[in-house]
Design a protein around this motif. Structure first.
Motif, PDB file in Angstrom:
ATOM      1  N   ARG A 184     -20.392 -16.623 -61.094  1.00  0.00           N
ATOM      2  CA  ARG A 184     -20.288 -17.755 -60.167  1.00  0.00           C
ATOM      3  C   ARG A 184     -19.259 -18.753 -60.679  1.00  0.00           C
ATOM      4  NH1 ARG A 184     -26.084 -20.003 -59.137  1.00  0.00           N
ATOM      5  NH2 ARG A 184     -24.900 -21.308 -57.734  1.00  0.00           N
ATOM      6  N   GLN A 185     -18.512 -19.309 -59.754  1.00  0.00           N
ATOM      7  CA  GLN A 185     -17.488 -20.286 -60.098  1.00  0.00           C
ATOM      8  C   GLN A 185     -17.872 -21.722 -59.770  1.00  0.00           C
ATOM      9  OE1 GLN A 185     -14.704 -19.432 -61.802  1.00  0.00           O
ATOM     10  NE2 GLN A 185     -15.595 -17.393 -61.881  1.00  0.00           N
ATOM     11  N   ARG A 186     -18.854 -21.892 -58.854  1.00  0.00           N
ATOM     12  CA  ARG A 186     -19.314 -23.227 -58.480  1.00  0.00           C
ATOM     13  C   ARG A 186     -20.679 -23.146 -57.834  1.00  0.00           C
ATOM     14  NH1 ARG A 186     -15.125 -24.567 -53.609  1.00  0.00           N
ATOM     15  NH2 ARG A 186     -14.908 -22.426 -52.972  1.00  0.00           N
ATOM     16  N   VAL A 187     -21.268 -24.318 -57.616  1.00  0.00           N
ATOM     17  CA  VAL A 187     -22.588 -24.413 -57.000  1.00  0.00           C
ATOM     18  C   VAL A 187     -22.442 -25.194 -55.702  1.00  0.00           C
ATOM     19  CG1 VAL A 187     -24.921 -25.339 -57.284  1.00  0.00           C
ATOM     20  CG2 VAL A 187     -23.716 -24.361 -59.242  1.00  0.00           C
ATOM     21  N   ARG A 188     -23.099 -24.701 -54.650  1.00  0.00           N
ATOM     22  CA  ARG A 188     -23.075 -25.409 -53.362  1.00  0.00           C
ATOM     23  C   ARG A 188     -24.415 -26.062 -53.129  1.00  0.00           C
ATOM     24  NH1 ARG A 188     -19.596 -21.886 -49.097  1.00  0.00           N
ATOM     25  NH2 ARG A 188     -17.863 -21.544 -50.511  1.00  0.00           N
ATOM     26  N   LYS A 189     -24.391 -27.243 -52.511  1.00  0.00           N
ATOM     27  CA  LYS A 189     -25.630 -27.933 -52.165  1.00  0.00           C
ATOM     28  C   LYS A 189     -26.294 -27.230 -51.001  1.00  0.00           C
ATOM     29  CE  LYS A 189     -24.705 -32.580 -53.676  1.00  0.00           C
ATOM     30  NZ  LYS A 189     -24.738 -33.977 -53.307  1.00  0.00           N
ATOM     31  N   LYS A 190     -27.607 -27.279 -50.996  1.00  0.00           N
ATOM     32  CA  LYS A 190     -28.364 -26.652 -49.905  1.00  0.00           C
ATOM     33  C   LYS A 190     -28.678 -27.646 -48.827  1.00  0.00           C
ATOM     34  CE  LYS A 190     -30.414 -23.200 -52.817  1.00  0.00           C
ATOM     35  NZ  LYS A 190     -31.611 -22.576 -53.291  1.00  0.00           N
TER      36      LYS A 190
END
Length: 80
Positions: free
Chosen positions: A74-80
């Motif tokens: 994974r390169q980044r995290v997205r908000k849910k």
């Protein structure tokens, strides 16, 4: 840091000059452990200790077989 500085046969002023960190900041770090992260990094490079920073954030160990063989990194995290 103090032990390593002494092992390198450097005075506080020598290390301040070699690292580019102001003498007063170097003294404060040595006496009270207070310094900016930038100053600590500069001192580490001057004392040839930069590789120890790798131990600060080691990768998490694999928990499942899927972690080892197939999941893309994974390169980044997205908000849910």
């Amino acid at each position: 840091m103090k032990r390593r500085r002494i092992d390198f046969n450097l005075t506080q002023r020598d290390l301040a000059e070699r690292s580019g960190v102001p003498y007063a900041s170097l003294r404060l770090f040595e006496e009270k452990g207070k310094a900016s992260f930038e100053a600590v990094v500069k001192i580490a490079f001057a004392l040839e200790a930069e590789s120890e920073f790798e131990a600060l954030f080691p990768p998490r160990p694999a928990k499942t077989l899927q972690d080892i063989i197939g999941r893309p990194v994974r390169q980044r995290v997205r908000k849910k």
